[in-house]
Write an enzyme that holds these catalytic residues in place. Structure first.
Site, PDB file in Angstrom:
ATOM      1  CE  LYS A  10      25.162  11.748  83.905  1.00  0.00           C
ATOM      2  NZ  LYS A  10      24.926  12.851  82.975  1.00  0.00           N
ATOM      3  CB  CYS A  11      28.713   3.548  82.174  1.00  0.00           C
ATOM      4  SG  CYS A  11      29.101   1.967  81.399  1.00  0.00           S
TER       5      CYS A  11
END
Length: 116
Positions: A10-11
């Site tokens: 998600k980063c």
């Protein structure tokens, strides 16, 4: 060369770092989604030591419970931070990358080039 990335999909920075590793010739990449498979306290201690950084420098504050847990206050010991990271992996800043040439917290992602 073997490389391991402690990755959070998600980063954006983590995804960009992983792309650099995947596009690098002769890199045998191991991807560990550290929120699902967190490193042990001993592994964290080794990673930070090899990166030449303190656990305080590897602490993720934004988007984590670090402040609520009192980990951002002056005088918090490294052992307390490592113990907290081992219990709650969202406290680990990412991405950490380990190769035969060392360990880097790849923020920004181009820091990975130092260990390739």
């Amino acid at each position: 060369m073997k490389a391991t990335i402690w990755h959070n999909p998600k980063c954006g920075t983590s995804r960009k770092t992983m792309a650099i590793l995947q596009e690098s010739p002769d890199v045998d990449l191991t991807v560990i989604e550290y929120l699902k498979n967190p490193p042990t306290r001993a592994k964290l201690e080794q990673l930070f030591s090899d990166a030449g950084m303190t656990p305080q420098e590897g602490l993720r504050v934004r988007g984590s419970p670090a402040e609520e847990l009192g980990l951002t206050k002056n005088g918090v010991k490294a052992d307390e931070i490592l113990d907290a990271m081992a219990r709650e992996p969202s406290l680990i800043n990412r991405p950490l990358v380990e190769t035969d040439k060392g360990v880097r917290l790849c923020r920004p992602q181009d820091l990975v080039q130092q260990i390739l």
